[in-house]
Every structure is written in structure tokens, then in C-alpha cells.
Design a protein around this motif. Structure first.
Motif, PDB file in Angstrom:
ATOM      1  N   VAL A  41       0.850  -1.189   0.000  1.00  0.00           N
ATOM      2  CA  VAL A  41       0.000   0.000   0.000  1.00  0.00           C
ATOM      3  C   VAL A  41       0.885   1.239   0.000  1.00  0.00           C
ATOM      4  N   ASN A  42       0.616   2.167  -0.918  1.00  0.00           N
ATOM      5  CA  ASN A  42       1.299   3.458  -0.888  1.00  0.00           C
ATOM      6  C   ASN A  42       0.331   4.532  -1.360  1.00  0.00           C
ATOM      7  N   SER A  43       0.843   5.741  -1.587  1.00  0.00           N
ATOM      8  CA  SER A  43      -0.054   6.886  -1.818  1.00  0.00           C
ATOM      9  C   SER A  43      -0.191   7.308  -3.270  1.00  0.00           C
ATOM     10  N   THR A  44       0.634   6.786  -4.170  1.00  0.00           N
ATOM     11  CA  THR A  44       0.544   7.191  -5.569  1.00  0.00           C
ATOM     12  C   THR A  44       1.098   6.100  -6.461  1.00  0.00           C
ATOM     13  N   ALA A  45       0.541   5.994  -7.658  1.00  0.00           N
ATOM     14  CA  ALA A  45       1.002   4.989  -8.612  1.00  0.00           C
ATOM     15  C   ALA A  45       2.008   5.540  -9.604  1.00  0.00           C
ATOM     16  N   SER A  46       2.357   6.818  -9.497  1.00  0.00           N
ATOM     17  CA  SER A  46       3.290   7.408 -10.456  1.00  0.00           C
ATOM     18  C   SER A  46       3.997   8.592  -9.822  1.00  0.00           C
ATOM     19  N   GLY A  47       5.155   8.940 -10.384  1.00  0.00           N
ATOM     20  CA  GLY A  47       5.799  10.192 -10.033  1.00  0.00           C
ATOM     21  C   GLY A  47       6.819  10.156  -8.927  1.00  0.00           C
ATOM     22  N   GLY A  48       7.077   8.998  -8.338  1.00  0.00           N
ATOM     23  CA  GLY A  48       8.065   8.942  -7.269  1.00  0.00           C
ATOM     24  C   GLY A  48       8.795   7.616  -7.264  1.00  0.00           C
ATOM     25  N   GLY A  49       9.856   7.552  -6.452  1.00  0.00           N
ATOM     26  CA  GLY A  49      10.682   6.353  -6.402  1.00  0.00           C
ATOM     27  C   GLY A  49       9.955   5.127  -5.887  1.00  0.00           C
ATOM     28  N   TYR A  71      -1.972  -1.706  -3.775  1.00  0.00           N
ATOM     29  CA  TYR A  71      -3.063  -0.754  -3.625  1.00  0.00           C
ATOM     30  C   TYR A  71      -2.516   0.665  -3.474  1.00  0.00           C
ATOM     31  N   VAL A  72      -3.239   1.606  -4.047  1.00  0.00           N
ATOM     32  CA  VAL A  72      -2.960   3.029  -3.833  1.00  0.00           C
ATOM     33  C   VAL A  72      -4.127   3.639  -3.054  1.00  0.00           C
ATOM     34  N   MET A  73      -3.796   4.469  -2.110  1.00  0.00           N
ATOM     35  CA  MET A  73      -4.807   5.097  -1.278  1.00  0.00           C
ATOM     36  C   MET A  73      -5.661   6.079  -2.080  1.00  0.00           C
ATOM     37  N   ASP A  74      -6.919   6.220  -1.688  1.00  0.00           N
ATOM     38  CA  ASP A  74      -7.787   7.269  -2.202  1.00  0.00           C
ATOM     39  C   ASP A  74      -7.863   8.361  -1.142  1.00  0.00           C
ATOM     40  N   THR A  81      -1.610  17.540   1.398  1.00  0.00           N
ATOM     41  CA  THR A  81      -0.993  18.734   1.979  1.00  0.00           C
ATOM     42  C   THR A  81      -0.471  18.415   3.376  1.00  0.00           C
ATOM     43  N   VAL A  82      -1.267  17.667   4.147  1.00  0.00           N
ATOM     44  CA  VAL A  82      -0.843  17.272   5.490  1.00  0.00           C
ATOM     45  C   VAL A  82       0.351  16.332   5.429  1.00  0.00           C
ATOM     46  N   THR A  83       0.294  15.319   4.563  1.00  0.00           N
ATOM     47  CA  THR A  83       1.382  14.347   4.534  1.00  0.00           C
ATOM     48  C   THR A  83       2.668  14.941   3.970  1.00  0.00           C
ATOM     49  N   LYS A  84       2.558  15.939   3.098  1.00  0.00           N
ATOM     50  CA  LYS A  84       3.767  16.632   2.652  1.00  0.00           C
ATOM     51  C   LYS A  84       4.406  17.389   3.812  1.00  0.00           C
ATOM     52  N   THR A  85       3.582  18.007   4.658  1.00  0.00           N
ATOM     53  CA  THR A  85       4.101  18.687   5.843  1.00  0.00           C
ATOM     54  C   THR A  85       4.764  17.680   6.777  1.00  0.00           C
ATOM     55  N   ILE A  86       4.118  16.520   6.957  1.00  0.00           N
ATOM     56  CA  ILE A  86       4.707  15.470   7.792  1.00  0.00           C
ATOM     57  C   ILE A  86       6.037  15.013   7.209  1.00  0.00           C
ATOM     58  N   HIS A  87       6.071  14.789   5.894  1.00  0.00           N
ATOM     59  CA  HIS A  87       7.306  14.363   5.221  1.00  0.00           C
ATOM     60  C   HIS A  87       8.425  15.374   5.463  1.00  0.00           C
ATOM     61  N   ASN A  88       8.121  16.648   5.259  1.00  0.00           N
ATOM     62  CA  ASN A  88       9.134  17.686   5.450  1.00  0.00           C
ATOM     63  C   ASN A  88       9.623  17.731   6.894  1.00  0.00           C
ATOM     64  N   GLN A 129       2.419   8.144   4.732  1.00  0.00           N
ATOM     65  CA  GLN A 129       1.058   8.312   4.221  1.00  0.00           C
ATOM     66  C   GLN A 129       0.157   7.142   4.588  1.00  0.00           C
ATOM     67  N   SER A 130       0.673   5.946   4.535  1.00  0.00           N
ATOM     68  CA  SER A 130      -0.160   4.763   4.781  1.00  0.00           C
ATOM     69  C   SER A 130      -0.011   4.184   6.180  1.00  0.00           C
ATOM     70  N   LEU A 131       0.964   4.633   6.937  1.00  0.00           N
ATOM     71  CA  LEU A 131       1.227   4.048   8.251  1.00  0.00           C
ATOM     72  C   LEU A 131       0.018   4.131   9.173  1.00  0.00           C
ATOM     73  N   GLY A 132      -0.752   5.209   9.068  1.00  0.00           N
ATOM     74  CA  GLY A 132      -1.911   5.383   9.935  1.00  0.00           C
ATOM     75  C   GLY A 132      -2.980   4.320   9.762  1.00  0.00           C
ATOM     76  N   MET A 133      -2.877   3.502   8.713  1.00  0.00           N
ATOM     77  CA  MET A 133      -3.812   2.410   8.503  1.00  0.00           C
ATOM     78  C   MET A 133      -3.557   1.251   9.455  1.00  0.00           C
ATOM     79  N   ALA A 134      -2.370   1.192  10.046  1.00  0.00           N
ATOM     80  CA  ALA A 134      -1.951   0.007  10.790  1.00  0.00           C
ATOM     81  C   ALA A 134      -2.881  -0.376  11.945  1.00  0.00           C
ATOM     82  N   PRO A 135      -3.306   0.539  12.819  1.00  0.00           N
ATOM     83  CA  PRO A 135      -4.153   0.105  13.945  1.00  0.00           C
ATOM     84  C   PRO A 135      -5.449  -0.566  13.513  1.00  0.00           C
ATOM     85  N   LEU A 136      -6.160   0.014  12.546  1.00  0.00           N
ATOM     86  CA  LEU A 136      -7.417  -0.588  12.121  1.00  0.00           C
ATOM     87  C   LEU A 136      -7.172  -1.892  11.359  1.00  0.00           C
TER      88      LEU A 136
END
Length: 412
Positions: A41-49, A71-74, A81-88, A129-136
Motif C-alpha cells: 500500500v502506498n499513496s501514488t502509482a506514479s511520479g516517485g521512487g 493498492y494506492v490510497m484514495d 498537503t498534510v502528509t507533505k508537511t509530515i514528510h518535510n 502516508q499509509s502508516l496510519g492504517m496500521a491500527p485498524l
């Protein structure tokens, strides 16, 4: 979430890059995983490593007999915008972390976790981006092994953001990082160091003569092939320091007036900051006809660009790994890179390129001038670079690493 379709890959096509030991290990691991199901599971199917890796890793896993889905997240734009701030912030930025940002993150990741209908023996969650899925996911599928693959350099992470990330780690059974130092501030969960890798058979990395007839060539781009060319291939991101690259180019131009610069970058779906940075660089260079900003090139175009370059720069302030370094080294193009994150894992200073400190524009320019003016040194370092990648950073090794980790978790 939605499934990603991938093109077929065959392990046999990689025979020139696999020794007998690795081939045997892959086959044995795949046999042990017969009947097991793995989901990425990740956040995008294109544009990154990460997307690039999964487009190769997933179908190659399937080819050796492992049942793997991707799977890619919807998610809405506000989530990215939030996850970019978290990444930075995980890379060292100190932006405020507001309650509404936390709530957006929790809400979207829970919604995506609730959307997963299939059961898997192992689920690999990529990056924050996807880590928050872990508890559920752990609650819904208590027998599933959860792996978090963190591609980010966490060594300078802002404490509030790092604590937020750590709050989701309790259900995680195994963490994968690109350097051991990246995981030192995480929990005591089992960790493995796995270096990313490139696919030598894709249009981005194959020999130019193997590209389709309609693939672009150097004549399709605005630079002149008979003049010195510096290239940086990176997202338009402050951490990649594109303005520092421009400054280094200007220093080089003082000694080599006919030098050219290309900054080439994609605009990933999960990076809302990219256009802002692009406009800033465009404004800075608008009066220089020898600076070219190129966006969203096809993979074949990146291949042409990296092979056309005399020197590739990777002047990052932070870098989880930087696959673009391995891409350039594979094409025998020497790289001048910052001594940060995963770049020194790939560059052996003076053997296949040069390392400089990230804020030292002058050193970056000096090393670039040295390479541009020494017609014997460039190919010498280029040959060293290709051998480094052949030995350590090609896709079959990455497949072996992932399958081995899943086998070990299944046996534990």
C-alpha cells in the motif's frame, strides 16, 4: 483504495544480472511463500521512487509464484498537503503540527483501512502516508503481519511529528529502512536495512538502442549535445535544493561559459508543493537561455537526458536514498552528490563520483568543473559507477531482500 495494474515482468529476463546464489535464494523463498498473500500500500502509482519500485517489484514477485497485490490510497488534496508537511518535518522542518492536521490524517487513513476487503498474510505499508492504517488493519486482520517500509531519512525529524509516527507503530511487526541510522529513533520493533534498487530493463534504464522507435532522443530537447551539460533529475522540492543547483551552475559557467543546465522533475500526485518550487526556480532562471526546466518527461526521456549529461548533480539537503544517483551511475555518468542520507551509500568518493557537503555550493561547482575539463576522468568514474550499481542496486537483489523478510516473518 484501488488496485494498481502492472505490466508483466519475468525473472528470466534478468539472467545477465543474477548469479546462481541469488537465483536459488529467490526460488527457495518463493517456494516457501506458496499460498501466502502479500499486499503493498502506498499513496501514488506514479511520479516517485516508491511507485517506480513497486511497478517492477510487484509483477516480478508474481512471476516467481508469489501472490502479490498493490493498492494506492484514495485521498483528498488536503490529505496530501498534510502528509507533505509530515514528510518535510520528518526530514527536519519545524512547521507547526495542528490538531486539524492530525485529524485529517487519522480520518483518511482509517477510511482507507476500512476499504480493504481482501485478507493478506502480509501487508507492507509504504512511508508515513499509509502508516496510519496500521491500527485498524491490525484490528480487522489480527493474523496479518504488518510491515512498515520507511523510505525517509528520520535522523533530524521534528519531535512532535516523530512522536505522531511512533504512535502508529505498536501494531507493526517489522520495519524496513534504507540506513540503520534512520530507525534509531523508532520503537523496538524488528528492523531490517534494505537499499532501494533500479530496474535495468525499463525504458528509463535500458540501452538507448533498445528503446522503441518512437522514443524521444536528444534532438527533442532544448539543450545542445555538443556543449557541456549538467543535469539534475529530481522532484521540484526544496530538499533537492534546485536553487543551489542553479547557483553551482553559475559558478561553473564562470570557468566554462558554454555550459548548460537541465533541471528535470516530475509532479507526483502526492506532492502539492512541487508547482510552487517549480515557479520559484523558473523565476530565478527566466533570463538564462542555457537553463532548461523540464517536467514529467517519459522514462525514455530521462534515460536520454542522463546519458546526454556530462555530469549529474544530486545536491540534496536530505535524501532517503536518491534512486536518480543509481540511475545515472548505471549509465556511466559521474555524479556529484551531497554527503547526506542514501547518497553516500551509492557514491564512493573519487571512485565513481564525488561527495560534497550539502551547503557547499563552491565544492559542488569545483568538482563539476574538474569532471567537465578532464576527458579521461569522466569515463573512468563512469565505469566505476556502473559496476557499483551492478553489484548492489539492481532489482533482483531487492526482490531477494523483500521475499527473505516475508519468509522470516512467516516463520517467526
Amino acid at each position: 483504495m484501488h488496485l494498481v495494474e502492472t505490466a508483466d515482468r519475468n525473472l528470466s529476463a534478468y539472467d545477465p544480472y543474477i548469479d546462481d546464489r541469488r537465483r536459488q535464494t529467490i526460488r527457495e523463498a518463493a517456494d516457501e511463500l506458496a499460498g501466502e498473500r502479500i499486499g503493498h500500500v502506498n499513496s501514488t502509482a506514479s511520479g516517485g521512487g516508491v511507485a517506480e519500485i513497486l511497478h517492477a517489484l510487484v509483477p516480478l514477485s508474481v512471476d516467481v509464484g508469489v501472490d502479490v497485490d498493490w493498492y494506492v490510497m484514495d485521498a483528498p488534496n488536503e490529505f496530501y498537503t498534510v502528509t507533505k508537511t509530515i514528510h518535510n518535518a520528518l526530514q527536519g522542518d519545524r512547521a507547526p503540527f495542528l490538531d486539524e492536521m492530525r485529524e485529517t490524517y487519522r480520518r483518511v487513513t482509517r477510511e482507507n483501512a476500512a476499504d480493504l476487503e481482501e485478507e493478506y498474510d502480509t501487508i507492507v505499508l509504504h512511508d508515513p502516508q499509509s502508516l496510519g492504517m496500521a491500527p485498524l488493519l491490525a484490528e480487522r486482520f489480527p493474523e496479518t503481519t504488518l510491515v512498515w517500509r520507511c523510505h525517509i531519512d528520520l535522523t533530524a525529524a521534528a519531535t512532535p511529528y516523530l512522536e505522531f509516527v511512533r504512535s502508529f507503530l505498536d501494531p507493526i511487526d517489522h520495519t524496513i529502512v534504507s540506513r540503520s541510522s534512520y530507525g534509531e529513533r523508532l520503537s523496538d520493533v524488528a528492523q531490517t536495512v534494505v537499499h532501494p534498487a533500479i530496474d535495468p530493463l525499463t525504458e528509463k534504464n535500458c540501452p538507448l538502442e533498445e528503446l522503441p522507435d518512437n522514443a524521444p532522443d536528444s534532438d527533442d530537447y532544448p539543450f545542445e549535445t555538443d556543449r557541456p551539460l549538467i543535469v539534475q533529475v529530481s522532484r521540484f522540492d526544496p530538499w533537492k535544493d534546485p536553487l543551489g543547483v542553479v547557483e553551482a551552475y553559475r559558478d561553473v559557467a564562470a570557468s566554462i561559459p558554454d555550459v548548460q543546465l537541465v533541471l528535470a522533475g516530475g509532479m507526483p500526485d502526492d506532492d502539492p508543493e512541487g508547482m510552487e518550487v517549480y515557479r520559484e526556480v523558473a523565476a530565478e532562471t527566466e533570463n538564462d537561455a542555457d537553463v532548461h526546466l523540464l517536467t514529467d518527461l517519459p522514462d525514455a526521456g530521462i534515460n536520454v537526458l542522463q546519458r546526454s549529461a556530462d555530469v549529474v548533480l544530486q545536491k540534496s539537503f536530505r535524501e532517503g536514498f536518491a534512486l536518480t544517483v543509481s540511475e545515472a551511475l548505471w549509465k556511466e555518468t559521474p555524479v556529484v552528490g551531497s554527503n547526506v542520507g542514501g547518497i553516500p551509500l551509492q557514491i564512493d568518493d573519487g571512485t565513481n563520483g564525488y561527495l560534497v557537503e550539502p551547503n557547499d555550493v563552491g565544492a559542488a561547482a569545483d568538482r563539476t568543473v574538474q569532471l567537465l575539463t578532464d576527458d579521461e576522468l569522466r569515463p573512468q568514474l563512469g565505469r566505476g559507477g556502473r559496476e557499483t550499481v551492478r553489484e548492489r542496486f539492481l532489482l533482483p537483489r531487492l526482490l531477494e531482500d523483500y521475499l527473505t523478510i516475508v519468509v522470516e516473518e512467516a516463520d517467526s
